[in-house]
Design a protein around this motif. Sequence first.
Motif, mmCIF file in Angstrom:
data_model
loop_
_atom_site.group_PDB
_atom_site.id
_atom_site.type_symbol
_atom_site.label_atom_id
_atom_site.label_comp_id
_atom_site.label_asym_id
_atom_site.label_seq_id
_atom_site.Cartn_x
_atom_site.Cartn_y
_atom_site.Cartn_z
ATOM 1 N N ARG A 10 -26.783 36.976 42.272
ATOM 2 C CA ARG A 10 -25.558 36.015 42.270
ATOM 3 C C ARG A 10 -24.614 36.145 43.702
ATOM 4 O O ARG A 10 -24.295 37.180 43.715
ATOM 5 N N GLU A 230 -18.353 19.231 39.076
ATOM 6 C CA GLU A 230 -19.231 20.076 40.076
ATOM 7 C C GLU A 230 -19.742 21.460 39.850
ATOM 8 O O GLU A 230 -20.733 21.882 40.268
ATOM 9 N N ARG A 231 -18.411 22.122 39.343
ATOM 10 C CA ARG A 231 -18.723 23.480 38.953
ATOM 11 C C ARG A 231 -19.955 23.653 37.892
ATOM 12 O O ARG A 231 -20.586 24.611 38.049
ATOM 13 N N ARG A 232 -19.975 22.789 36.788
ATOM 14 C CA ARG A 232 -20.903 22.798 35.719
ATOM 15 C C ARG A 232 -22.258 22.514 36.714
ATOM 16 O O ARG A 232 -23.273 23.055 36.207
ATOM 17 N N ALA A 233 -22.323 21.573 37.277
ATOM 18 C CA ALA A 233 -23.554 21.141 38.059
ATOM 19 C C ALA A 233 -24.118 22.083 38.680
ATOM 20 O O ALA A 233 -25.449 22.681 38.705
ATOM 21 N N GLU A 235 -23.534 25.412 38.230
ATOM 22 C CA GLU A 235 -23.994 26.587 37.382
ATOM 23 C C GLU A 235 -25.345 26.310 36.814
ATOM 24 O O GLU A 235 -26.343 27.135 36.831
ATOM 25 N N SER A 236 -25.527 25.078 36.521
ATOM 26 C CA SER A 236 -26.845 24.557 35.794
ATOM 27 C C SER A 236 -28.156 24.520 36.810
ATOM 28 O O SER A 236 -29.067 24.848 36.445
ATOM 29 N N SER A 237 -27.618 24.397 38.059
ATOM 30 C CA SER A 237 -28.564 24.365 39.098
ATOM 31 C C SER A 237 -29.109 25.884 39.672
ATOM 32 O O SER A 237 -29.976 25.902 40.322
#
Length: 237
Positions: A10, A230-233, A235-237
């Motif tokens: 990461r 946007e942060r959740r999107a 992270e999920s990607s």
Amino acid sequence: SGGAAMAAPRAPPAATALTLLLSVGASAPGMLRAVPAAHSAASLRPAALRDGEVHRLVTHIFVYEDLASLTCGAVAIWYFAGSFERNVGTVKHCFLTITFSVLSALLYLLLEPLVSWVSEVGDAKGFLPVAFAMLGVSTTRSRMKRTLLFGYRLPVVLVPWFVLCVAWVIPHSSLLGNLCGLLVGEAYGLGYCFCLDFPESVGSKLDQVFPFTLLKRIPGLKYIPGSLAERRAAESS
């Protein structure tokens, strides 16, 4: 292919990595020349502040005495600041790092003459006071009631105070400086500094202006957007 693909490492958050680089850049020349951190042009000195060098209220968080304290500071930056930046976004992380630095320094300068009558007070320098402020925010706003620490289940609100005692053994660490940072962070986390907060919409707009547009372009670093969606999107990607 037959084997499972290895997960890519990461990328570090952009502002956290920049803080670490600034700490090394500000401390390394003095260490190489064996110049005490208290004599640095970035250190927190009341006499210099009275002469108008207000930049020291922020720059002192990048100053370290020796390699051991710099290593401990780097761990605090990587762990506490990195986690905090991922939670709030790069813009708010930068804003709160400066805010926590200034407020904890002012509180330290206010209390230092009083505490020095009772015992010797270490100089406030390095990132630890800001790390304690971030820890204070995270624990006061956490939905968890208890957490596991060194094999013991502790109330989350007590974790920063336990870590404060542990930090006593860190080389050249100022107990008063760390305490001031923790008090500032808990006051902010409990809502007493609501005037310092800004909505996500402001953070999203600031994402589009300099210097944050520049941070987005640095290869190998991860820019954390100001919007929670946007942060959740990301992270999920």
